[in-house]
Every structure is written in structure tokens, then in C-alpha cells.
Design a protein around this motif. Sequence first.
Motif, PDB file in Angstrom:
ATOM      1  N   ASP A  49       0.817  -1.226   0.000  1.00 36.62           N
ATOM      2  CA  ASP A  49       0.000   0.000   0.000  1.00 36.62           C
ATOM      3  C   ASP A  49       0.843   1.265   0.000  1.00 36.62           C
ATOM      4  OD1 ASP A  49      -2.225  -1.656   0.126  1.00 36.62           O
ATOM      5  OD2 ASP A  49      -2.481  -1.440   2.280  1.00 36.62           O
ATOM      6  N   LEU A  50       2.087   1.171  -0.419  1.00 32.09           N
ATOM      7  CA  LEU A  50       2.981   2.329  -0.406  1.00 32.09           C
ATOM      8  C   LEU A  50       3.365   2.690  -1.833  1.00 32.09           C
ATOM      9  CD1 LEU A  50       5.823   2.925   2.136  1.00 32.09           C
ATOM     10  CD2 LEU A  50       6.244   3.353  -0.284  1.00 32.09           C
ATOM     11  N   ILE A  51       3.186   3.957  -2.192  1.00 26.70           N
ATOM     12  CA  ILE A  51       3.554   4.465  -3.518  1.00 26.70           C
ATOM     13  C   ILE A  51       4.770   5.345  -3.352  1.00 26.70           C
ATOM     14  CG2 ILE A  51       2.832   5.832  -5.507  1.00 26.70           C
ATOM     15  CD1 ILE A  51       0.126   4.471  -3.327  1.00 26.70           C
ATOM     16  N   GLY A  52       5.876   4.966  -3.991  1.00 30.74           N
ATOM     17  CA  GLY A  52       7.145   5.654  -3.815  1.00 30.74           C
ATOM     18  C   GLY A  52       7.197   7.022  -4.463  1.00 30.74           C
ATOM     19  N   PRO A  53       8.315   7.757  -4.241  1.00 25.81           N
ATOM     20  CA  PRO A  53       8.421   9.132  -4.733  1.00 25.81           C
ATOM     21  C   PRO A  53       8.212   9.293  -6.235  1.00 25.81           C
ATOM     22  CG  PRO A  53      10.142   8.683  -3.129  1.00 25.81           C
ATOM     23  CD  PRO A  53       9.464   7.373  -3.394  1.00 25.81           C
ATOM     24  N   VAL A  85      18.846   0.607  10.990  1.00 29.76           N
ATOM     25  CA  VAL A  85      19.430   1.698  10.219  1.00 29.76           C
ATOM     26  C   VAL A  85      18.275   2.561   9.731  1.00 29.76           C
ATOM     27  CG1 VAL A  85      20.753   2.337   8.160  1.00 29.76           C
ATOM     28  CG2 VAL A  85      21.386   0.298   9.463  1.00 29.76           C
ATOM     29  N   LEU A  86      18.423   3.874   9.850  1.00 30.62           N
ATOM     30  CA  LEU A  86      17.414   4.797   9.338  1.00 30.62           C
ATOM     31  C   LEU A  86      17.827   5.254   7.952  1.00 30.62           C
ATOM     32  CD1 LEU A  86      14.796   6.406  10.038  1.00 30.62           C
ATOM     33  CD2 LEU A  86      16.319   8.311  10.649  1.00 30.62           C
ATOM     34  N   LEU A  87      17.032   4.905   6.955  1.00 30.43           N
ATOM     35  CA  LEU A  87      17.291   5.341   5.583  1.00 30.43           C
ATOM     36  C   LEU A  87      16.567   6.665   5.361  1.00 30.43           C
ATOM     37  CD1 LEU A  87      16.932   2.033   3.509  1.00 30.43           C
ATOM     38  CD2 LEU A  87      18.882   2.897   4.824  1.00 30.43           C
ATOM     39  N   PRO A  88      17.311   7.737   5.119  1.00 34.67           N
ATOM     40  CA  PRO A  88      16.679   9.059   5.019  1.00 34.67           C
ATOM     41  C   PRO A  88      15.999   9.269   3.667  1.00 34.67           C
ATOM     42  CG  PRO A  88      19.035   9.255   4.658  1.00 34.67           C
ATOM     43  CD  PRO A  88      18.782   7.806   5.007  1.00 34.67           C
ATOM     44  N   ALA A  89      14.915  10.028   3.685  1.00 30.48           N
ATOM     45  CA  ALA A  89      14.216  10.400   2.454  1.00 30.48           C
ATOM     46  C   ALA A  89      14.691  11.790   2.033  1.00 30.48           C
ATOM     47  CB  ALA A  89      12.709  10.402   2.678  1.00 30.48           C
ATOM     48  N   ARG A  90      15.074  11.919   0.772  1.00 33.05           N
ATOM     49  CA  ARG A  90      15.536  13.195   0.240  1.00 33.05           C
ATOM     50  C   ARG A  90      14.864  13.452  -1.103  1.00 33.05           C
ATOM     51  NH1 ARG A  90      17.051  13.169   4.680  1.00 33.05           N
ATOM     52  NH2 ARG A  90      19.162  13.420   5.545  1.00 33.05           N
ATOM     53  N   ALA A  91      14.424  14.675  -1.304  1.00 31.02           N
ATOM     54  CA  ALA A  91      13.816  15.040  -2.592  1.00 31.02           C
ATOM     55  C   ALA A  91      14.885  15.083  -3.673  1.00 31.02           C
ATOM     56  CB  ALA A  91      13.131  16.397  -2.472  1.00 31.02           C
ATOM     57  N   GLY A  92      14.506  14.683  -4.874  1.00 27.33           N
ATOM     58  CA  GLY A  92      15.379  14.802  -6.026  1.00 27.33           C
ATOM     59  C   GLY A  92      14.943  15.951  -6.911  1.00 27.33           C
ATOM     60  N   THR A  93      15.559  16.081  -8.051  1.00 28.82           N
ATOM     61  CA  THR A  93      15.186  17.149  -8.976  1.00 28.82           C
ATOM     62  C   THR A  93      13.886  16.840  -9.704  1.00 28.82           C
ATOM     63  OG1 THR A  93      16.504  16.152 -10.760  1.00 28.82           O
ATOM     64  CG2 THR A  93      17.606  17.762  -9.335  1.00 28.82           C
ATOM     65  N   ASN A  94      13.498  15.562  -9.769  1.00 27.68           N
ATOM     66  CA  ASN A  94      12.276  15.188 -10.485  1.00 27.68           C
ATOM     67  C   ASN A  94      11.387  14.241  -9.685  1.00 27.68           C
ATOM     68  OD1 ASN A  94      13.794  12.883 -10.646  1.00 27.68           O
ATOM     69  ND2 ASN A  94      13.975  12.868 -12.873  1.00 27.68           N
ATOM     70  N   TYR A  95      11.535  14.235  -8.374  1.00 24.22           N
ATOM     71  CA  TYR A  95      10.640  13.472  -7.501  1.00 24.22           C
ATOM     72  C   TYR A  95      10.685  14.088  -6.107  1.00 24.22           C
ATOM     73  CZ  TYR A  95      15.071  11.159  -6.276  1.00 24.22           C
ATOM     74  OH  TYR A  95      16.362  10.893  -5.901  1.00 24.22           O
ATOM     75  N   PRO A  96       9.602  13.944  -5.328  1.00 24.03           N
ATOM     76  CA  PRO A  96       9.556  14.552  -3.996  1.00 24.03           C
ATOM     77  C   PRO A  96      10.318  13.722  -2.970  1.00 24.03           C
ATOM     78  CG  PRO A  96       7.531  13.361  -4.397  1.00 24.03           C
ATOM     79  CD  PRO A  96       8.333  13.267  -5.673  1.00 24.03           C
ATOM     80  N   GLY A  97      10.437  14.254  -1.782  1.00 24.44           N
ATOM     81  CA  GLY A  97      11.149  13.560  -0.709  1.00 24.44           C
ATOM     82  C   GLY A  97      10.236  12.747   0.179  1.00 24.44           C
ATOM     83  N   HIS A  98       9.171  12.217  -0.383  1.00 23.68           N
ATOM     84  CA  HIS A  98       8.258  11.414   0.423  1.00 23.68           C
ATOM     85  C   HIS A  98       7.518  10.420  -0.457  1.00 23.68           C
ATOM     86  CE1 HIS A  98       5.568  14.599  -1.121  1.00 23.68           C
ATOM     87  NE2 HIS A  98       4.629  13.655  -1.075  1.00 23.68           N
TER      88      HIS A  98
END
Length: 416
Positions: A49-53, A85-98
Motif C-alpha cells: 500500500d505504499l507508492i514511492g516518490p 538503520v534509518l534510511l533518510p528520504a531526500r527530494a530529487g530534482t524530479n521526484y519529492p522527498g516522500h
Amino acid sequence: MSLSKAGYDVIVVGAGPAGSIAAFVLARGGARVALVDKAGLGRDKACGDLIGPRGVRVLDHLGLNVDRAGRVGDMIVTGPTGRTVLLPARAGTNYPGHAIVVPRARFDAHLRTAALDAGAIDVSARVESVERGLVVLDRGSPIEAAFVIGADGAVSTTARCAGLVNSARVLWGFAVRGYVPVDVTVPVISLWNDQPRRGFPGYGWLFPGPNGANLGLGLGLGHSRHDAHRAQRSLYAFSTHLMRLGLLEATPEPSRQLGGWLKMGVVGTRPAEDRVLLVGDAAGLVNPLQGEGISQALASGQAAALAILAHPAVAATTYRRWIRDSYGRWASVTAPVHAGLVRHPRLVAGLGTVLTAPAIGSTIASTWAIYWNDLVDGAVRTPAVAAAHTLHRLGGVATAGSQLRRSLRDDLNGKT
């Protein structure tokens, strides 16, 4: 727009995320589209049920934002020893950070309704066979179109009838999921040893949900579809493991359990030929490292539709080239790695332990998050992203002689 004198311009087989997005884009572009599915509106599927960035980006671009979707960012990975381990979420130039979380029944219904509102025609039927532009339904009445888009899942009837899949070469997986009454705010991935010093050839998850958490197991099977029931048999033991880690207070039997096949890394599948294009799971567009498929489904549905609308005469070639350039280069390394790991459970166990070791996990977390989730292209340039590029180049060298990699290249270039 009219591509054909037949009943429709395009028949889309399957109204999951890939098929509904394809039908939406086509109908909005003026094509006559039949959206065929055997299930009613709002079906449930075996999914996290998870849709990636990247999937969120497609939805935003098409104006198909989902109401009441939960937003998640960072992700926790637990290793076999319980270290995290905590994998951080970061926005890219063509996708959001979530990413977003929404139950599949509601998500699929939302996209299917959007496609029908855009002008696609709802055809409720089971597809018996596909031959070029002729689709035979279970009620015996064939329908015809210039193009057929197969969006009918990992065991696609469209792919089989069109001769676009070699089941013996596919990288198969099987996933099972259920729901447990627990509140989860940060998604958890668990690398788990189901036997002493032998890693489960896949991973488990515990994801947030609106009414309890989504708990599941994804199992890699290599080129065989045998032993898929291992995922179902192991689900309760995995729940017990999460309890030992303190992530569950009890080990309730997960409710609403569903299982489903995965076809990963485009392996064993030619995604398009002549007037038949495959999207989503039917094309094998599932991440070989972590099993994500919805983002790829959304993007491929859009790409297939745009290829048909822009230049029908070369739509198959255009679409194969898009897959080669967007997913193929990454899968050409990660699919052989997946195929090798599922055969070596002790190596899987050792790798899970090393990657989550305190001195290592915290150091590589950003690179791990970027590469594992296929977010390298479009990532903001940082040392972690540079390391991910280096990792991919080294993987390319290590897998250069792989037969699987050569066959993948041939499939994406349209060679038989």
C-alpha cells in the motif's frame, strides 16, 4: 483522434494502476479506449500500500492526487540481529522527498474512476485470449482495436498470448500481506533469518495504514515458481520476530491476508512488440532489490500511452527504448544480483548483518536509500549519490558477463 477503423483505438487489459493510468492518458488524448477488467471497482491486492516518490511524481503531474493518503518519508531497516538503520528520504530534482500510503482497493478505484471520467469505456469481463488487436472475452464476444496494452499482472494473459514472455527465464517472487491492529508511523523493512545463519530470500515489512499496519513478506524464488507457499507459512513466524524486536506487542494472526506473484527486473519479458505493449507487473517492472512495483506501474502506463498517441507506427520501439533508458540500465545490474542472492541464504544472512552493523549502516544509509529505491537518476548531487553511481558502475563490471543481463538487453532491443 482515430488510430483504427476497429471498435476501439486501444484495448487496455487490466484496471490496476498501470492500466488505469494508460487508459486515462489515452482517453484524455482523444483515443477511443476500452478498459477491461474481470473485477469490480475497488479490488484489493497483495501489496504494501505504499507508492514511492517516483509514483507520487506521476500522480502530481497528471493531477490525480489521492485524498486522505498518508505521507511517509524516512524508513527503518532492521537487520537479522535486531540492529536498525534509518534510511533518510531526500527530494530529487524530479521526484519529492516522500512516499504516500493508501489502501490498494481505494487507490485502484480512484485511478479507474479517473480513467472512466476521462472517457474510457468500462468493460467488465475476463480476457480469454489476445491475438494482435483482437481480444476475446469470456462471454464469447471479441472486441478489436489497433493496439492492446497488457496491464494484467505478473501472470499476464496478454503477454503469454502475444509470445512476449518466457516463464522459465522470469525472475519470480511471491508476496503475502495482511493487516495487524497496531499504529506505525515510520515504515519498517526487516531483513530476517528464518533459520539460524540463513537469510530469508526477501524481506518483511511493517508499513503504516489508516486502520492498522500492513504486515507482509516478499519472497524471491529465482527462475522457478515452486515453494511460493513458503511466504504464507512464514508470516506468523515473522510476526513473532517483530514482537521480539519490540515492533509488535503481540503476535495476532494478520487479517485480510492476500498473496500475489511478482515478476521482477523485466527479466524474461519483451515489453512490446508490434501492436502489443506490456505495462507494470505484466512487463516485469518490479524493483529486483526491494519489490516496489506501483511507481513503475504508473510511469509505464503513462509512457505506453504517450508512445501510442505520439507516433503509433513506432510505438513499440519508442516504448521499449523508454524502458531501456529509465529502468533497464539499473535492472541490468540489480536483476543479476537478485538472481545470485536468492540461491545463497548464508550470504543473504551475512549481508543483512553487515549492512545494519552500527559502524557501517549509519555510514552508508543515504547511499543505500538512494540506490536500493532506484532514485539515483534525478537525485541531487551529494557524496552519497556519487557513491551510488560508483556502486552501480562496479555492479556493472561484476555482472558484465551475465547471461541474464545479455538476455535482458536483447528483450529491450526487441531481439528474438
